[in-house]
Write a protein that holds these residues in place. Structure first.
Motif, PDB file in Angstrom:
ATOM      1  N   GLY A  54       0.824  -1.197   0.000  1.00 46.51           N
ATOM      2  CA  GLY A  54       0.000   0.000   0.000  1.00 46.51           C
ATOM      3  C   GLY A  54       0.860   1.249   0.000  1.00 46.51           C
ATOM      4  N   GLY A  55       0.212   2.398   0.010  1.00 46.16           N
ATOM      5  CA  GLY A  55       0.942   3.656  -0.007  1.00 46.16           C
ATOM      6  C   GLY A  55       0.589   4.479  -1.223  1.00 46.16           C
ATOM      7  N   PRO A  56       1.219   5.638  -1.359  1.00 49.08           N
ATOM      8  CA  PRO A  56       0.894   6.554  -2.452  1.00 49.08           C
ATOM      9  C   PRO A  56       1.004   5.883  -3.821  1.00 49.08           C
ATOM     10  CG  PRO A  56       2.350   7.607  -0.859  1.00 49.08           C
ATOM     11  CD  PRO A  56       2.284   6.161  -0.491  1.00 49.08           C
ATOM     12  N   GLY A  57      -0.102   5.891  -4.557  1.00 49.71           N
ATOM     13  CA  GLY A  57      -0.100   5.318  -5.900  1.00 49.71           C
ATOM     14  C   GLY A  57      -0.281   3.819  -5.950  1.00 49.71           C
ATOM     15  N   TYR A  58      -0.264   3.149  -4.789  1.00 49.99           N
ATOM     16  CA  TYR A  58      -0.397   1.687  -4.749  1.00 49.99           C
ATOM     17  C   TYR A  58      -1.362   1.306  -3.620  1.00 49.99           C
ATOM     18  CZ  TYR A  58       3.857   1.996  -7.554  1.00 49.99           C
ATOM     19  OH  TYR A  58       4.776   2.312  -8.530  1.00 49.99           O
ATOM     20  N   PRO A  59      -2.643   1.654  -3.743  1.00 48.52           N
ATOM     21  CA  PRO A  59      -3.581   1.429  -2.636  1.00 48.52           C
ATOM     22  C   PRO A  59      -3.830  -0.048  -2.364  1.00 48.52           C
ATOM     23  CG  PRO A  59      -4.771   2.072  -4.622  1.00 48.52           C
ATOM     24  CD  PRO A  59      -3.306   2.233  -4.931  1.00 48.52           C
ATOM     25  N   MET A  60      -4.127  -0.362  -1.104  1.00 46.61           N
ATOM     26  CA  MET A  60      -4.538  -1.710  -0.732  1.00 46.61           C
ATOM     27  C   MET A  60      -6.015  -1.889  -1.024  1.00 46.61           C
ATOM     28  SD  MET A  60      -2.753  -2.484   2.935  1.00 46.61           S
ATOM     29  CE  MET A  60      -3.674  -4.028   3.068  1.00 46.61           C
ATOM     30  N   MET A  61      -6.394  -3.109  -1.397  1.00 41.27           N
ATOM     31  CA  MET A  61      -7.788  -3.432  -1.606  1.00 41.27           C
ATOM     32  C   MET A  61      -8.425  -3.874  -0.282  1.00 41.27           C
ATOM     33  SD  MET A  61      -8.096  -2.789  -4.825  1.00 41.27           S
ATOM     34  CE  MET A  61      -6.785  -1.556  -4.674  1.00 41.27           C
ATOM     35  N   SER A  62      -9.759  -3.797  -0.223  1.00 42.64           N
ATOM     36  CA  SER A  62     -10.476  -4.142   1.009  1.00 42.64           C
ATOM     37  C   SER A  62     -10.179  -5.563   1.451  1.00 42.64           C
ATOM     38  CB  SER A  62     -11.980  -3.963   0.798  1.00 42.64           C
ATOM     39  OG  SER A  62     -12.291  -2.635   0.471  1.00 42.64           O
ATOM     40  N   GLY A  63     -10.123  -6.495   0.483  1.00 40.65           N
ATOM     41  CA  GLY A  63      -9.834  -7.883   0.840  1.00 40.65           C
ATOM     42  C   GLY A  63      -8.480  -8.043   1.497  1.00 40.65           C
ATOM     43  N   GLN A  64      -7.496  -7.292   1.032  1.00 40.75           N
ATOM     44  CA  GLN A  64      -6.161  -7.358   1.625  1.00 40.75           C
ATOM     45  C   GLN A  64      -6.163  -6.797   3.043  1.00 40.75           C
ATOM     46  OE1 GLN A  64      -4.405  -5.077  -1.611  1.00 40.75           O
ATOM     47  NE2 GLN A  64      -3.194  -6.863  -2.245  1.00 40.75           N
ATOM     48  N   VAL A  65      -6.943  -5.737   3.252  1.00 42.74           N
ATOM     49  CA  VAL A  65      -7.048  -5.143   4.588  1.00 42.74           C
ATOM     50  C   VAL A  65      -7.647  -6.142   5.565  1.00 42.74           C
ATOM     51  CG1 VAL A  65      -8.186  -3.354   5.953  1.00 42.74           C
ATOM     52  CG2 VAL A  65      -7.184  -2.778   3.741  1.00 42.74           C
ATOM     53  N   ILE A  66      -8.695  -6.831   5.128  1.00 48.28           N
ATOM     54  CA  ILE A  66      -9.338  -7.826   5.994  1.00 48.28           C
ATOM     55  C   ILE A  66      -8.359  -8.944   6.342  1.00 48.28           C
ATOM     56  CG2 ILE A  66     -11.161  -9.559   6.096  1.00 48.28           C
ATOM     57  CD1 ILE A  66     -12.849  -7.663   4.331  1.00 48.28           C
ATOM     58  N   GLY A 100      -5.152  -8.701   6.496  1.00 51.00           N
ATOM     59  CA  GLY A 100      -4.182  -8.145   7.431  1.00 51.00           C
ATOM     60  C   GLY A 100      -4.714  -8.060   8.843  1.00 51.00           C
ATOM     61  N   TRP A 101      -5.974  -7.686   8.994  1.00 49.26           N
ATOM     62  CA  TRP A 101      -6.581  -7.602  10.328  1.00 49.26           C
ATOM     63  C   TRP A 101      -6.644  -8.974  11.000  1.00 49.26           C
ATOM     64  CZ3 TRP A 101     -11.022  -4.005   8.333  1.00 49.26           C
ATOM     65  CH2 TRP A 101     -10.602  -2.670   8.424  1.00 49.26           C
ATOM     66  N   LEU A 102      -6.789 -10.016  10.203  1.00 47.90           N
ATOM     67  CA  LEU A 102      -6.954 -11.355  10.756  1.00 47.90           C
ATOM     68  C   LEU A 102      -5.623 -12.065  11.030  1.00 47.90           C
ATOM     69  CD1 LEU A 102      -9.909 -12.607   8.510  1.00 47.90           C
ATOM     70  CD2 LEU A 102     -10.023 -11.762  10.862  1.00 47.90           C
ATOM     71  N   ASP A 103      -4.508 -11.489  10.580  1.00 50.59           N
ATOM     72  CA  ASP A 103      -3.192 -12.129  10.705  1.00 50.59           C
ATOM     73  C   ASP A 103      -2.376 -11.406  11.779  1.00 50.59           C
ATOM     74  OD1 ASP A 103      -0.678 -13.233  10.440  1.00 50.59           O
ATOM     75  OD2 ASP A 103      -0.719 -13.260   8.249  1.00 50.59           O
ATOM     76  N   PRO A 104      -2.051 -12.065  12.895  1.00 46.58           N
ATOM     77  CA  PRO A 104      -1.311 -11.398  13.980  1.00 46.58           C
ATOM     78  C   PRO A 104       0.099 -10.978  13.582  1.00 46.58           C
ATOM     79  CG  PRO A 104      -1.445 -13.753  14.380  1.00 46.58           C
ATOM     80  CD  PRO A 104      -2.350 -13.469  13.218  1.00 46.58           C
ATOM     81  N   ARG A 105       0.632 -11.541  12.500  1.00 47.13           N
ATOM     82  CA  ARG A 105       1.974 -11.173  12.056  1.00 47.13           C
ATOM     83  C   ARG A 105       1.985  -9.851  11.305  1.00 47.13           C
ATOM     84  NH1 ARG A 105       3.074 -16.216   8.416  1.00 47.13           N
ATOM     85  NH2 ARG A 105       0.980 -15.504   7.810  1.00 47.13           N
ATOM     86  N   ARG A 106       0.823  -9.350  10.947  1.00 48.57           N
ATOM     87  CA  ARG A 106       0.732  -8.148  10.133  1.00 48.57           C
ATOM     88  C   ARG A 106       0.072  -7.015  10.897  1.00 48.57           C
ATOM     89  NH1 ARG A 106      -1.358 -11.161   4.567  1.00 48.57           N
ATOM     90  NH2 ARG A 106       0.610 -12.249   4.134  1.00 48.57           N
ATOM     91  N   SER A 107       0.282  -5.817  10.416  1.00 46.23           N
ATOM     92  CA  SER A 107      -0.282  -4.631  11.053  1.00 46.23           C
ATOM     93  C   SER A 107      -0.843  -3.719   9.977  1.00 46.23           C
ATOM     94  CB  SER A 107       0.805  -3.904  11.854  1.00 46.23           C
ATOM     95  OG  SER A 107       0.298  -2.718  12.417  1.00 46.23           O
ATOM     96  N   VAL A 108      -2.126  -3.377  10.094  1.00 44.80           N
ATOM     97  CA  VAL A 108      -2.791  -2.484   9.146  1.00 44.80           C
ATOM     98  C   VAL A 108      -2.903  -1.101   9.778  1.00 44.80           C
ATOM     99  CG1 VAL A 108      -4.888  -2.047   7.829  1.00 44.80           C
ATOM    100  CG2 VAL A 108      -4.054  -4.390   8.103  1.00 44.80           C
ATOM    101  N   LEU A 109      -2.399  -0.095   9.068  1.00 49.97           N
ATOM    102  CA  LEU A 109      -2.359   1.269   9.592  1.00 49.97           C
ATOM    103  C   LEU A 109      -2.852   2.242   8.532  1.00 49.97           C
ATOM    104  CD1 LEU A 109       1.266   1.075  11.026  1.00 49.97           C
ATOM    105  CD2 LEU A 109      -0.814   1.014  12.392  1.00 49.97           C
ATOM    106  N   PRO A 110      -3.344   3.422   8.958  1.00 47.38           N
ATOM    107  CA  PRO A 110      -3.647   4.455   7.976  1.00 47.38           C
ATOM    108  C   PRO A 110      -2.393   4.807   7.176  1.00 47.38           C
ATOM    109  CG  PRO A 110      -4.574   5.023  10.116  1.00 47.38           C
ATOM    110  CD  PRO A 110      -3.694   3.834  10.334  1.00 47.38           C
ATOM    111  N   VAL A 111      -2.570   5.112   5.898  1.00 47.24           N
ATOM    112  CA  VAL A 111      -1.426   5.396   5.032  1.00 47.24           C
ATOM    113  C   VAL A 111      -0.548   6.495   5.620  1.00 47.24           C
ATOM    114  CG1 VAL A 111      -0.747   6.343   2.799  1.00 47.24           C
ATOM    115  CG2 VAL A 111      -2.494   4.584   2.908  1.00 47.24           C
ATOM    116  N   GLU A 112      -1.170   7.538   6.193  1.00 43.30           N
ATOM    117  CA  GLU A 112      -0.387   8.670   6.693  1.00 43.30           C
ATOM    118  C   GLU A 112       0.457   8.303   7.903  1.00 43.30           C
ATOM    119  OE1 GLU A 112      -4.700   9.117   8.164  1.00 43.30           O
ATOM    120  OE2 GLU A 112      -3.649   8.612   6.290  1.00 43.30           O
ATOM    121  N   ALA A 113       0.158   7.163   8.564  1.00 41.82           N
ATOM    122  CA  ALA A 113       0.984   6.710   9.681  1.00 41.82           C
ATOM    123  C   ALA A 113       2.260   6.034   9.206  1.00 41.82           C
ATOM    124  CB  ALA A 113       0.191   5.745  10.567  1.00 41.82           C
TER     125      ALA A 113
END
Length: 369
Positions: free
Chosen positions: A96-108, A110-123
Motif C-alpha cells: 500500500g501507499g501513495p499510488g499503490y492502494p490496498m484493496m479491502s480484501g487485503q485489509v481484511i 491483514g486484520w486477521l493475521d497477527p503477524r501483520r499490522s494495518v495502519l492508515p497510510v499517513e501513519a
C-alpha cells in the motif's frame, strides 16, 4: 405358463426413491425471483467490495540478512576474523501507499493475521509524498545509518574517528536557533578542539542542562565564538543543532546491501563491524537477530514495525532478538514463541548481550517484561 400378474409387475416397476420424475417442482413466484436476485446482487456487491481501494497500508515481516555473511560488510585496512554465528538485521515489507492502494480484501486479511499490522497510510508515509520520493529518502537514511554505524563501531573499539561537524540546521525554539547557520562548522567546545563527534558528545555529557556553552565556529572565512543556552533531554544537555558529520575513517568499511532502506539496521551493522574486527567469536554459533537505529555516539534508537520484525526473526530461525529499549512497549505481548528478546539502549549493551549469548549466559540479560 407365465402368470399375468408377473408380467404386469415387470412392466410397471416400483418407482426408485431417487427417481426425479417423482419430485414436485415448486412453482416460480415473484417472491422466489426477488429472493434470487437479492442474493445474486449481495454476492456481486461483496465481491466488488473486496477490490475497493482503501486508505490503508500494511506491514508484514520482511527478509532478514546476516551482517556476517556473504561479504555484506567488507573491511580494508585492518585484520578481520571469521565468525560461526549470525547477526541478522530485520526488515518490514510494506504493502500500500501513495499510488499503490490496498484493496479491502487485503485489509481484511491483514486484520486477521497477527503477524501483520494495518495502519492508515499517513501513519506509514508522510502526507503529499510519492512512493518514489519515499524510496529516495529511505535510501539516503540507509547510507547515513551505515556511516553512523561505522563511526560508532570504530569508536567502541577504541579508534579515533576524525570528523568535520557541519551544521545542517537548528531545532525551532532551541537556544541555537538564530545563532548558528546551515553550513557552519563546529571546531571548538568550551575552548577545547572538537576533532571527532565523540569530542562534542563528551563535552555535552559534562554540561548541566540549561547552562550556557561557547562554540568555536567556522563560518565561511570567519571564526566566531557563539554562546548557546543548552536544553534538557532527560539527564543530558542538548544544543538543539542538527549535525551532518563528515568522517575520515581510519579503517575502510563498505556495506553492500540491496533493496533495503531506512535507518533501522544501524545497530546490527555496528555489531557486524565489531565482530569482524575482533578475534573473539562473539555469537559462537548462535543466530541473533535485532534492530535499532545507531547514532555516531553509540545510542540505540527506536524503530517502527518491531512486531513484524520479531516474526521475521523467528521465521529465519533466530532464537534471540536485540530490541531498542524505547520499543519495549510495542514488544510486550507480541513476542512469538521460541524467541528471547533482550532490550538494549547502547551499542556497548548490545555488544555485551551478544557476547553473553555466545557464552550461553543470556538467560539473565534484561528483557522488555
Amino acid at each position: 405358463m407365465t402368470d399375468m400378474r408377473d408380467l404386469q409387475h415387470a412392466s410397471h416397476p416400483e418407482p426408485s426413491p431417487f427417481d426425479d420424475s417423482q419430485v414436485e417442482v415448486a412453482p416460480i413466484t415473484r417472491r422466489t425471483v426477488t429472493l434470487g436476485v437479492s442474493l445474486l446482487a449481495t454476492a456481486v456487491l461483496a465481491a466488488v467490495a473486496l477490490v475497493v481501494p482503501t486508505p490503508y497500508a500494511m506491514r508484514s515481516p520482511g527478509p532478514t540478512e546476516d551482517t556476517l555473511g556473504r561479504d555484506l560488510i567488507q573491511i580494508d585496512g585492518a585484520r578481520t576474523y571469521e565468525s560461526t554465528g549470525q547477526l541478522r538485521l530485520t526488515t518490514v515489507s510494506v504493502l500500500g501507499g501513495p499510488g499503490y492502494p490496498m484493496m479491502s480484501g487485503q485489509v481484511i486479511q491483514g486484520w486477521l493475521d497477527p503477524r501483520r499490522s494495518v495502519l492508515p497510510v499517513e501513519a506509514v508515509f508522510p502526507e503529499a509524498t510519492t512512493k518514489e520520493e519515499q524510496q529516495e529518502v529511505s535510501q539516503a537514511e540507509m547510507v547515513s545509518s551505515q556511516e553512523s554505524a561505522t563511526a560508532a563501531a570504530l569508536t567502541e573499539l577504541g579508534y579515533d574517528v576524525p570528523a568535520v561537524l557541519d551544521v545542517a540546521g537548528t531545532e525551532p525554539g532551541s537556544g541555537a536557533e538564530g545563532k548558528l547557520n546551515e553550513g557552519d562548522v563546529i571546531e571548538e567546545f568550551q575552548g577545547e578542539p572538537v576533532g571527532t563527534y565523540a569530542d562534542l558528545i563528551d563535552g555535552l555529557a559534562e554540561t548541566t542542562p540549561g547552562d550556557d556553552v561557547t562554540l568555536g565556529v567556522q563560518r565561511g572565512n570567519r571564526t566566531l565564538d557563539v554562546t548557546i543556552t543548552t536544553a534538557g533531554n532527560g539527564q543530558r544537555a542538548v544544543l538543539g543543532v542538527f549535525i551532518d558529520p563528515h568522517y575520515d575513517f581510519p579503517v575502510d568499511v563498505s556495506i553492500e546491501i540491496e533493496n533495503i532502506g531506512g535507518p533501522s539496521a544501524g545497530t546490527m551493522f555496528a555489531l557486524g563491524i565489531i565482530d569482524k574486527l575482533t578475534p573473539e567469536d562473539e555469537a559462537d554459533g548462535e543466530i541473533i537477530a535485532g534492530t535499532g537505529t545507531m547514532s555516531p555516539e553509540g545510542t540505540v534508537g527506536a524503530i517502527g514495525g518491531i512486531e513484524q520484525k520479531l516474526y521475521g526473526a523467528v521465521r529465519d530461525d533466530a532464537e534471540w532478538f536485540l530490541a531498542p529499549a524505547d520499543n519495549c512497549e510495542q514488544v510486550v505481548g507480541n513476542v512469538p514463541d521460541g524467541l528471547n528478546v533482550v532490550k538494549v539502549a547502547t551499542l556497548a549493551e548490545a555488544r555485551d548481550a551478544v557476547e553473553q549469548i555466545g557464552r550461553g549466559e543470556g538467560a539473565d540479560l534484561p528483557t522488555c517484561s
